[in-house]
Design an enzyme around this catalytic site. Structure first.
Site, PDB file in Angstrom:
ATOM      1  CB  SER A   1       5.167  -3.464   9.604  1.00 58.24           C
ATOM      2  OG  SER A   1       5.218  -3.634   8.212  1.00 58.24           O
TER       3      SER A   1
ATOM      4  CG  ASP B   1     -10.694   6.219  38.331  1.00 57.05           C
ATOM      5  OD1 ASP B   1     -11.926   6.395  38.411  1.00 57.05           O
ATOM      6  OD2 ASP B   1      -9.865   6.810  39.064  1.00 57.05           O
TER       7      ASP B   1
END
Length: 468
Positions: A103, A254
């Site tokens: 933004s 993992d």
């Protein structure tokens, strides 16, 4: 970004009353260049920069011109942070290899990626001190623009994109790659359908077989800044299936089990069926991540290790890693829980954006802290080991700087209430820049990072000195 931008809605209402409808079509992304032998286009491999001994990244949050001004003050202070690498003087800003924005922060991030140090002197007069919103309104009410607004393919954010195209001088993402020393740019918008972050990166565009190199910076920044309702979504064509998909990186067990990695994979899968999703509509990146750091962190987690981000780095070549995360969120102008009256529509919108949005920001910052602990442990375990890109003395520094870090109470409270808009008062522009520099200087993590850089220089000089 309410205020004057509401006049854009009026322009659309007036345009809809014009006789006939426009068939004007704005820019739409193209596919990847076809291969010479007629085979499906290949997704280009990411161009990786050579890893410097000091690796620096900056993330700039949303917040309109307030965020851009505060971030500019941080960049200027980084330019004033001088040290030496391999005996040569440099600055912390000169070592930035990645600048990320969402933004309002993306407006500054793209400008720095495009123009480098010129941003430090030109961004203020070329954007911050211009009546940017007034220019939007003027263009919206121009007869040609009002007629275009009757087209089903042309929205209010396309007017914004044209204004940004002037700011960025028509540059594309490909032009950034051609500028020597330009940092990588990561701009984040939000996928309107899924609510997931969507970034303008080779990895993301490879999923939809789209050509990022010819994508205007102005399009990406307009998408990242397209506040829902006030501004219209920006649209990309999904061309998945028109190219040879890029090979997927191997992930450790993992990493594959981490929920953030799974969510990232699900988001990627949603783009691979262009028949179901032929078009992607994008809105303000702050809807999904107002920090500009979420996707970067998720991709690091999905990669399984910090070292996986530097596959081409020479063993032992990286000695310092520094992330500067700039948070320019403001406080609520008024609290709806102070009254038993039914909140107005504007109060509800503001509370959702700056209340719930602030909670999401805190979640991301908490993730950053958890990730930092894992990365620190990885550094302690692997630095100096055979094959590791990290030197034996490698260190990681996470520097979070916020408007809440401004030391003066009166100034801090004043700046936290500067509106989220494309145009703010000149007094606030300059006060925010000064506050950005002061907040960074006063952050303990920044002080530790500077001391670490100075130790690096002293160590290099002691090793270079001849033995007595």
């Amino acid at each position: 970004m309410t205020g004057r931008l509401n006049l854009l809605l009026l322009a659309v209402a007036l345009a809809s009353g014009l006789a006939g409808c426009s068939t004007y079509r704005p820019w739409i992304n193209t596919g990847l260049p076809a291969s010479a032998d007629g085979t499906p286009a290949a997704v280009p491999a990411p161009q990786r920069r050579a890893a410097s001994p000091v690796v620096v990244a900056v993330t700039l949050s949303g917040g309109g011109a307030r965020a851009a001004a505060f971030g500019l003050g941080v960049l200027r202070e980084m330019k004033e942070t001088i040290f030496r690498v391999d005996g040569q003087p440099t600055t912390l800003l000169d070592q930035v290899g990645l600048v990320s924005g969402v933004s309002g922060g993306s407006i500054l991030a793209a400008h720095y990626a495009a123009f480098g140090d010129e941003t430090l002197t030109r961004f203020e007069p070329d954007f911050l001190l211009l009546p940017f919103e007034a220019g939007l309104i003027k263009q919206a009410f121009a007869p040609q623009r009002m007629y275009r607004l009757t087209s089903p393919w042309y929205g209010r954010s396309h007017i914004l994109a044209q204004r940004f195209d002037e700011l960025y001088r028509g540059l594309t993402f490909g032009d950034l790659k051609a500028r020597p020393g330009a940092p990588d740019l990561l701009v984040t918008a939000t996928d309107l359908t899924t609510g997931a972050p969507f970034d303008f990166t080779p990895e993301q565009f490879g999923l939809i077989c789209a050509d990022l190199a010819h994508t205007p910076l102005s399009f990406a920044i307009a998408a990242s800044s397209a506040v829902p309702i006030l501004l219209s979504p920006m649209t990309l064509k999904n061309r998945a299936g028109e190219c040879s998909p890029a090979p997927q990186p191997a992930r450790s067990g993992d990493a594959a089990a981490d929920y953030r990695a799974r969510m990232l994979a699900l988001s990627a899968d949603s783009y691979r069926n262009a028949k179901e999703r032929p078009f992607i509509h994008l809105v303000d990146g702050g809807v999904s991540d107002n920090t500009g750091a979420r996707l970067m962190l998720d991709r690091l987690v999905a990669g399984g290790s910090m070292a996986s981000s530097f596959p081409d780095a020479r063993p032992g070549s990286i000695r310092r890693l520094i992330l500067v995360a700039v948070n320019s969120e403001r406080d609520l102008a008024e609290r709806v829980d102070a009254s038993d009256a039914v909140p107005t529509t504007s109060q509800v919108i503001e509370t959702l954006v700056f209340g719930a949005g602030a909670r999401d920001t805190q979640v991301t910052l908490a993730m950053l802290n958890d990730d930092a602990r894992r990365w620190q442990e990885e550094l302690r375990r692997t630095r100096g080991k055979p094959g590791s890109p990290f030197a034996a003395d490698a260190e990681l520094h996470i520097v979070s700087v916020s408007l809440h870090d401004v030391p003066d109470d009166k100034i801090r409270h004043s700046l936290l209430r500067v509106p989220t808009a494309f145009t703010i008062e000149a007094f606030d522009v300059r006060a925010l820049q000064q506050a950005g520099a002061e907040a960074l200087r006063g952050t303990q993590a920044f002080t530790r990072a500077k001391a670490s850089l100075n130790r690096l220089d002293r160590l290099d000089r002691s090793q270079a000195a001849p033995s007595p």
